[in-house]
Design a protein around this motif. Sequence first.
Motif, short mmCIF file in Angstrom:
data_model
loop_
_atom_site.label_atom_id
_atom_site.label_comp_id
_atom_site.label_asym_id
_atom_site.label_seq_id
_atom_site.Cartn_x
_atom_site.Cartn_y
_atom_site.Cartn_z
N HIS A 236 43.59 11.97 35.77
CA HIS A 236 44.07 10.92 34.65
C HIS A 236 45.45 11.57 34.27
CE1 HIS A 236 44.51 8.09 31.56
NE2 HIS A 236 44.28 8.73 30.65
N LEU A 242 51.41 13.41 29.63
CA LEU A 242 49.93 12.50 29.62
C LEU A 242 48.85 13.70 29.87
CD1 LEU A 242 48.13 10.05 29.47
CD2 LEU A 242 48.17 9.87 31.72
N GLU A 243 48.99 14.70 30.72
CA GLU A 243 48.08 15.54 31.18
C GLU A 243 47.79 16.41 29.70
OE1 GLU A 243 50.47 15.07 32.88
OE2 GLU A 243 50.06 15.22 34.85
N GLN A 246 46.52 14.30 26.25
CA GLN A 246 45.04 13.95 26.17
C GLN A 246 44.23 15.26 25.83
OE1 GLN A 246 43.05 13.09 30.44
NE2 GLN A 246 45.23 13.34 30.84
N TRP A 296 56.63 16.83 27.02
CA TRP A 296 56.84 15.33 26.61
C TRP A 296 58.12 14.75 27.14
CZ3 TRP A 296 53.69 11.98 24.80
CH2 TRP A 296 53.97 10.80 24.21
N VAL A 376 46.15 4.35 34.20
CA VAL A 376 47.49 3.95 34.19
C VAL A 376 48.16 2.66 34.79
CG1 VAL A 376 49.85 5.17 35.13
CG2 VAL A 376 47.92 6.58 34.24
N CYS A 392 52.65 6.11 28.19
CA CYS A 392 51.99 7.48 27.72
C CYS A 392 51.51 7.27 26.28
CB CYS A 392 52.90 8.60 27.75
SG CYS A 392 52.14 9.98 27.51
N LEU A 395 48.44 5.01 26.26
CA LEU A 395 47.33 5.88 26.65
C LEU A 395 46.63 6.78 25.64
CD1 LEU A 395 48.19 6.00 30.31
CD2 LEU A 395 46.20 4.82 29.46
N LEU A 396 47.53 7.48 24.93
CA LEU A 396 47.12 8.59 24.17
C LEU A 396 46.46 7.79 22.73
CD1 LEU A 396 49.91 11.21 24.34
CD2 LEU A 396 47.84 11.04 25.54
N GLN A 399 43.28 7.07 23.79
CA GLN A 399 42.47 8.39 23.69
C GLN A 399 41.86 8.60 22.15
OE1 GLN A 399 42.07 11.04 26.78
NE2 GLN A 399 40.30 11.07 25.46
#
Length: 418
Positions: A236, A242-243, A246, A296, A376, A392, A395-396, A399
């Motif tokens: 992911h 992103l890595e 999360q 970031w 993604v 991003c 997606l966060l 999460q």
Amino acid sequence: MATRRKSSSTAGKPEEIRFEDRKASPDDPPLAPPKLGLILSASALFFAPFFYLLFYHYQIEPELRRSIAINAAMSFGGFVVAVRMIPVAARYVLRRNLFGYDINKKGTPQGAIKVPESLGIVIGIVYLVIAILFQHFNFTSDSNWLVEYNAALASICFMILLGFVDDVLDVPWRIKLVLPSFAALPLLMAYAGHTTIIIPKPLVQYVGVAVLDLGWIYKLYMGMLAVFCTNSINIHAGLNGLEVGQTVVISAAILIHNIMQIGASADPEYKQAHAFSIYLVMPLLTTSLALLSYNWYPSSVFVGDTYTYFAGMAMAVVGILGHFSETLLLFFLPQVLNFLYSCPQLFKIIPCPRHRLPRFDPQTGLLTGTKDGTLVNLFLRLFGRCSEKSLCIRLLIFQALSCLLCFGLRHFLAGWYK
């Protein structure tokens, strides 16, 4: 995500290291300063509820509060050290040609910049130093938890090593999937906790017992959980931040979950298990925030498989030894969905390219989703084209909402489910 360039050397002959090679190239731009304003905001968001619960909301034993406070202070020290060490390490990896180009910026000036790779090694080392030194303040030589604590650190250390090997040697996917099972061996061999599970109340009448001892099957499950957590963070991925992002969100959720369980329980052993989890996850959160300040958007460093493997294993370890693996999987809901969606490509049922990234339009700066099976790309197909930074953030947020859903489910199902 990056394409990587290896050092060029004659086959069968080690590369000669000259004094000139040890100096940073004048063509390499200086590392951008850390985005500490972003990190300060994120830290306030994550740590404010934790410290409120720890010092005001719950009546927690002074000795336990003292241990957690010491761990927090050492973790903050780790944040400071990591922020200062990352630029130093970045220069060293660039000298050894361990760098990448940002694929999602290809065709723009930023896409031609050499970005230092594998900076997760710094975070892993700082984390281990904090976790090892913390033993002096919390454990005695005859502590029942010391063996499992060191076994946990051995598994995490093993995973950092294997992750860095992967970054350097570019290990094939079929081998990546099994690496965490080897790293989990120290923890599995030293595990002396219970191997029982509590059967959900609605199923007790069908199973016949309220508590079921799984024996060796439970240890097999622990090993599979470690493999999943480690690889799920790794797949992911593909966007700046992103890595690490999360990992930060999940670590904060784990931290708050542990303090809530400590405050709501009267069982000393249960409290100690969750305190044990706090001791391991807090330095993960603070050192990850340090890495996020450089990773970031736009990233000035790449984290590499070293970090994704390390972070996944660390969270698996705290879930296993804290005895909340079910809750951990709920925190990992986006990763579970991404893995299930990726299965046809991961298992070669349909073709799987090397990089399953969106298409980048250098004219507009927007990403377009492809047919590749990742969350993604799915988000881009569902919600339309957007910039890498916006994607991003979306997606966060997803999460974070998944973690909030987990807390909600635990609250509403308490007393009925278990």
